[in-house]
Design an enzyme around this catalytic site. Sequence first.
Site, PDB file in Angstrom:
ATOM      1  N   ALA A 111     101.904  -5.528 -19.785  1.00  0.00           N
ATOM      2  CA  ALA A 111     101.547  -4.210 -19.269  1.00  0.00           C
ATOM      3  C   ALA A 111     102.685  -3.213 -19.315  1.00  0.00           C
ATOM      4  O   ALA A 111     102.452  -2.005 -19.404  1.00  0.00           O
ATOM      5  CB  ALA A 111     101.034  -4.344 -17.833  1.00  0.00           C
ATOM      6  N   CYS A 159     102.750  -2.041 -32.024  1.00  0.00           N
ATOM      7  CA  CYS A 159     103.090  -0.726 -32.581  1.00  0.00           C
ATOM      8  C   CYS A 159     104.032  -0.938 -33.764  1.00  0.00           C
ATOM      9  O   CYS A 159     105.148  -0.427 -33.797  1.00  0.00           O
ATOM     10  CB  CYS A 159     103.698   0.188 -31.521  1.00  0.00           C
ATOM     11  SG  CYS A 159     105.066  -0.507 -30.581  1.00  0.00           S
ATOM     12  N   GLY A 209     102.562   0.403 -17.768  1.00  0.00           N
ATOM     13  CA  GLY A 209     101.168   0.582 -17.384  1.00  0.00           C
ATOM     14  C   GLY A 209     100.392   1.666 -18.096  1.00  0.00           C
ATOM     15  O   GLY A 209      99.306   2.028 -17.651  1.00  0.00           O
ATOM     16  N   GLY A 210     100.877   2.177 -19.227  1.00  0.00           N
ATOM     17  CA  GLY A 210     100.148   3.222 -19.931  1.00  0.00           C
ATOM     18  C   GLY A 210      98.740   2.799 -20.322  1.00  0.00           C
ATOM     19  O   GLY A 210      97.756   3.503 -20.047  1.00  0.00           O
ATOM     20  N   LYS A 211      98.618   1.650 -20.955  1.00  0.00           N
ATOM     21  CA  LYS A 211      97.294   1.170 -21.355  1.00  0.00           C
ATOM     22  C   LYS A 211      96.522   0.635 -20.149  1.00  0.00           C
ATOM     23  O   LYS A 211      95.290   0.691 -20.120  1.00  0.00           O
ATOM     24  CB  LYS A 211      97.429   0.103 -22.447  1.00  0.00           C
ATOM     25  CG  LYS A 211      97.901   0.674 -23.788  1.00  0.00           C
ATOM     26  CD  LYS A 211      97.905  -0.371 -24.875  1.00  0.00           C
ATOM     27  CE  LYS A 211      98.305   0.235 -26.219  1.00  0.00           C
ATOM     28  NZ  LYS A 211      99.693   0.736 -26.243  1.00  0.00           N
ATOM     29  N   ASP A 262     103.695  -8.717 -16.529  1.00  0.00           N
ATOM     30  CA  ASP A 262     104.845  -8.531 -17.407  1.00  0.00           C
ATOM     31  C   ASP A 262     105.986  -9.380 -16.867  1.00  0.00           C
ATOM     32  O   ASP A 262     105.978  -9.757 -15.681  1.00  0.00           O
ATOM     33  CB  ASP A 262     105.269  -7.062 -17.471  1.00  0.00           C
ATOM     34  CG  ASP A 262     105.961  -6.721 -18.794  1.00  0.00           C
ATOM     35  OD1 ASP A 262     107.135  -7.088 -18.937  1.00  0.00           O
ATOM     36  OD2 ASP A 262     105.329  -6.112 -19.664  1.00  0.00           O
ATOM     37  N   ASP A 314      99.376  -6.252 -25.711  1.00  0.00           N
ATOM     38  CA  ASP A 314     100.163  -5.200 -26.353  1.00  0.00           C
ATOM     39  C   ASP A 314     101.567  -5.779 -26.514  1.00  0.00           C
ATOM     40  O   ASP A 314     102.449  -5.541 -25.702  1.00  0.00           O
ATOM     41  CB  ASP A 314     100.156  -3.950 -25.479  1.00  0.00           C
ATOM     42  CG  ASP A 314     100.811  -2.758 -26.148  1.00  0.00           C
ATOM     43  OD1 ASP A 314     101.110  -2.837 -27.350  1.00  0.00           O
ATOM     44  OD2 ASP A 314     101.053  -1.746 -25.458  1.00  0.00           O
TER      45      ASP A 314
END
Length: 390
Positions: free
Chosen positions: A207, A331, A210-212, A230, A278
Amino acid sequence: MTPAARSQAAIDILDAVIDAARGGGAAADTIVARYFATRRYAGSKDRRAVRELVYAAIRRAGEIPASGRAALIGLAADDDAIAATFDGSDRGPAVIDPGEPVAAAGAMPAWRGAALAVSGVTASDQAALVGRAPLDVRVNRLKADVAEIAAQTGGEAIPGLPDALRLSAGTNVEPLAGAVEVQDAGSQIVSLAARAMPGQRIVDLCAGGGGKTLALAAAMDNRGELIATDVDRARLSRLAPRAEKAGVTIAQPVLLDAGREAAVLSAWEGSADTVLVDAPCSGTGTWRRNPEARWRLTPQRLDRFVQQQRHVMGLAAPLVRPGGALVYIVCSLLDAEGAAQVEAFLQHFPDWRAEPLSLPAGQPRGQGLRLDPAHDGTDGFFVARLIRLC
């Protein structure tokens, strides 16, 4: 500050950025902030001008420059106004000697470019990886209306993303904290692969800040169970205040102990509708925002990321209920971190299959989709949706 003093300040900062890139130190934006924190005399126009010089020099230099001066001389070679600031004045840089080092122009270091080419990112597309990134935001539907925020900010809608706006560079979004989250359109697009719905049980396994997680909570209408885990305490600690501002109450942060994650995660085994991974990665898709990061990446560091990604996917798989989904995101534009990771996962876990994705942007790559700045105008991402068979 005079134009010459701004150039000397840029050289000083570039020296620090280069040293940090070689030694694994702080990121460029942190170095810039620290520099001006001790130089209160510099006004906002000075800070902006110096920052633009620094980042223009970083973006121009493919290989890591010999020095900050060499980096800025390279920039001066293309701009007479910058060249004129090398005037030997008291606060400015010395006059340029025709024989001194000059940073060579290029999109990126040679081996990184070769690795990207093998992954289908052509030399012409690689240039877009270090271009300027736009300012995208996600409007938090729990607290704000997209049309109202658009009218307030002059933001433009982004096709396929009903909660997204693209704002003019430099727009101050701090007064809108909680109502909007700064989030690249690409990040918003790949988050759609989770297909989050109210009432679901979702685990955001990496996480970070915490953006997503917040995007998932909004898609869930703040109803259901959302676990955000995390191993990085500092990063995870940012979630709670952000969630409070956003009006999110369902996000439950859980700190994991690196190397012992499975012991804590076993409480959710076989129960998650979706696990979002992610994963930590090279960040090749975000070099527009952190252009000096391309100087930091080494083959050894890339190998470590690949191993971390396999480890995290192995942790995620047991948490998914039969019929549920593991959404894998990096990414990165490198196949070693994207398409190849998914192929390796499917070979190791034969009771899983990849589900085709239909997203507002991206091109098929292996068993998933890949977004990149050149074709999609977003940061670079790879995403795949993997289903655990009943």
